[in-house]
Write a protein that holds these residues in place. Sequence first.
Motif, mmCIF file in Angstrom:
data_model
loop_
_atom_site.group_PDB
_atom_site.id
_atom_site.type_symbol
_atom_site.label_atom_id
_atom_site.label_comp_id
_atom_site.label_asym_id
_atom_site.label_seq_id
_atom_site.Cartn_x
_atom_site.Cartn_y
_atom_site.Cartn_z
ATOM 1 N N UNK A 75 0.048 -1.307 -0.352
ATOM 2 C CA UNK A 75 0.378 -0.109 0.054
ATOM 3 C C UNK A 75 0.996 1.165 -0.157
ATOM 4 N N UNK A 111 2.670 1.926 -3.117
ATOM 5 C CA UNK A 111 0.974 2.216 -4.374
ATOM 6 C C UNK A 111 0.867 3.615 -3.987
ATOM 7 N N UNK A 167 3.471 5.928 -5.210
ATOM 8 C CA UNK A 167 3.359 6.405 -7.042
ATOM 9 C C UNK A 167 2.543 7.249 -7.399
ATOM 10 N N UNK A 168 1.498 7.588 -6.464
ATOM 11 C CA UNK A 168 0.163 8.145 -6.565
ATOM 12 C C UNK A 168 0.629 9.509 -6.584
ATOM 13 N N UNK A 169 1.597 9.886 -5.162
ATOM 14 C CA UNK A 169 2.072 11.260 -5.160
ATOM 15 C C UNK A 169 3.118 11.897 -5.467
ATOM 16 N N UNK A 170 4.176 10.817 -6.069
ATOM 17 C CA UNK A 170 4.633 11.396 -6.152
ATOM 18 C C UNK A 170 5.040 12.542 -7.372
ATOM 19 N N UNK A 171 3.769 11.823 -8.940
ATOM 20 C CA UNK A 171 3.687 12.635 -9.570
ATOM 21 C C UNK A 171 3.328 13.984 -9.399
ATOM 22 N N UNK A 172 1.820 14.490 -8.201
ATOM 23 C CA UNK A 172 1.220 15.191 -8.216
ATOM 24 C C UNK A 172 2.397 16.080 -7.278
ATOM 25 N N UNK A 229 5.627 16.549 -7.564
ATOM 26 C CA UNK A 229 6.607 17.162 -8.490
ATOM 27 C C UNK A 229 5.830 18.045 -8.981
ATOM 28 N N UNK A 230 4.286 18.361 -9.219
ATOM 29 C CA UNK A 230 3.561 19.359 -9.481
ATOM 30 C C UNK A 230 3.763 20.118 -8.778
ATOM 31 N N UNK A 251 7.184 22.016 -8.871
ATOM 32 C CA UNK A 251 7.319 23.268 -9.217
ATOM 33 C C UNK A 251 6.351 24.383 -9.815
ATOM 34 N N UNK A 282 15.042 19.391 -6.102
ATOM 35 C CA UNK A 282 14.041 18.201 -5.367
ATOM 36 C C UNK A 282 12.743 18.976 -4.947
ATOM 37 N N UNK A 284 1.940 24.759 -13.838
ATOM 38 C CA UNK A 284 1.809 23.489 -12.774
ATOM 39 C C UNK A 284 0.785 24.266 -11.906
#
Lengths: 287, 266, 90
Positions: free
Chosen positions: B9, B12, B15-20, B22-23, B26, B40, B236
């Motif tokens: 969990x 996962x 995985x869900x939160x890292x792209x968010x 990153x936004x 930025x 970072x 962003x």
Amino acid sequence: MKVQNNKAWWLVLPVFLLVAFSAIVPMMTVVNYSVQDIFDHSTRYFVGVDWYKQVLQDTRLHDSLLRQFIFSACVLLIEIPLGIVIALCMPTKGRMASLVLIVLAIPLLIPWNVVGTIWQIFGRADIGLLGWSLNSLGISYNYASNTSDAWVTVLIMDVWHWTSLVALLCYSGLRAIPDVYYQAARIDRASDWAVFRHIQLPKLKSVLLIAVMLRFMDSFMIYTEPFVLTGGGPGNATTFLSQTLTQMAIGQFDLGPAAAFSLVYFLIILLVSWLFYTAMTHNDKTR
Amino acid sequence: MTLRKKVVLGLYVLFLLVPIYWLLNMSFKSNTEILGGLTLWPHGFTLDNYKVIFTDPSWYEGYLNSLYYVCLNTVISLTVALPAAYAFSRYRFLGDKHLFFWLLTNRMAPPAVFLLPFFQLYSSIGLFDTHIAVALAHCLFNVPLAVWILEGFMSGVPKEIDETAYIDGYSFPKFFVKIFIPLIGSGIGVTAFFCFMFSWVELLLARTLTSVDAKPIAAVMTRTVSASGIDWGVLAAAGVLTILPGMLVIWFVRNHVAKGFALGRV
Amino acid sequence: MDWMAWTLPTALFFGFIGMLLVGMTIWELRSPCIERKGLLPIATTRGDRLFIGLLGSAYLHLLVVGATDWSVWIASVLSLFWLFAVMRWG
């Protein structure tokens, strides 16, 4: 048992009229367009089924249809098992449970073009974490120029975007299993796998059917996310059905072929969703 | 076992939160920092990108437009779906199963199919570029969904309640508003959440049916692409702001949402 | 209505579908139908069989138009037979 009462139609009438207005009138228009060659408002000629012949024999359409089916199959093969695993791992009660629920729901609530934007940024080699890390690890990665990279990125994006829906559906299905079942399994010293195979999976069947149906439909009409991410490229590698259609209708303004294409597209969806729906209701009856 | 579950969990969620993340990361950087090299976390923390959005009317009006048609759509969908769902959950009537299936096919029809005729239809009745046009167009997939979810919740309410109320002399409208609707409050909340969600995330129809006055935020975002390249920071920031309304809405229904995902029983 | 670009054939087509629906409604009101199992693998009502018949006809038309050089009328005639067969024995 439900009562037979045809007066119930009065209650359904508003929905019927509203949806009919948005569905039947446009559908009739599409049918009308599909049999004519239209230049402008007053200049149009009846051409019969010529557009259908052209569209059905168009290799561009065959290619994007094939891509579409492969894409939908990949999406289902990855998201359904992953969603079940995630649902099994979710905590059942307490603060953690609602926190996890909210976190899982976040990707579902992001506008689709923003999903595309997020991954567009995330995957870039110069400013994105994913692209940058992969490239600095020595793996050459560029979703804008390499076909397989583009495919993988679109797939991962869809998994990121929609697996939560499958997980949440399964989670709600799992909550509906009475505790007695688990207690009985504990007495029998059943293994985790046996519990899953004989208690949880059968109970998940109907929910899974809904999940498969929703995921199939939505992946089959995917448009915005790959449009923003790759623009359909490199070449036509990630151009799916909706995008081919939109190009035809809006880009080239080929009303006739686009309308014929729309109807073929709709018939495919109609057949598949009817099969799913029949399987679902049939399943209900035999239970 | 539980440790293994937590790890899966955890991965996962990561995985869900890292792209968010990153936004978000930025959106707090200046463009020179974004393009200068990978950091970072924002070294030169700045709110300038958000300032651009909140001071430029063409930006924040995009948000207002989106919110306006989404709310309008949610209200319309719920109003018409409530009585219909009641009919489906309580009565058998001529053609009910076929009607239900027909409603569902509209949820499944690709919006691309309806793009062109919608444009023509709403232009011809003078609704092009209005909020109501987008709201009505979104009804095509939200009303069937609302009927579907509400029907599930209503079937959970015992029929005896209806019968008792009729014996007590309640008329149908009075019973429906005074007794029945409060009983399925959580169902209505969840349905509103779903309508909000699907209307909020849809772009193709919303963009096609509007040009200036009702332009949704998602379409405004394409403005960040200019001759001098993409304004990543503002893009962003705009993206982050589109995530917020959804988070707010789900916070309200967090306790019922698991039940809502059961989506009735078809 | 001008923007809908009506033509006589499509008007007749939708008229035909509309008549079918009205006819089915009247038939159902006069003599309600009981679900039964015929040659099709699932139990169907009259309305289900009509839907299956129409969907099958649509695909038959696509097949004839896309894969052969036959006139579309051949598909229509075949469809009528198919529709009748499904309604009668399906």
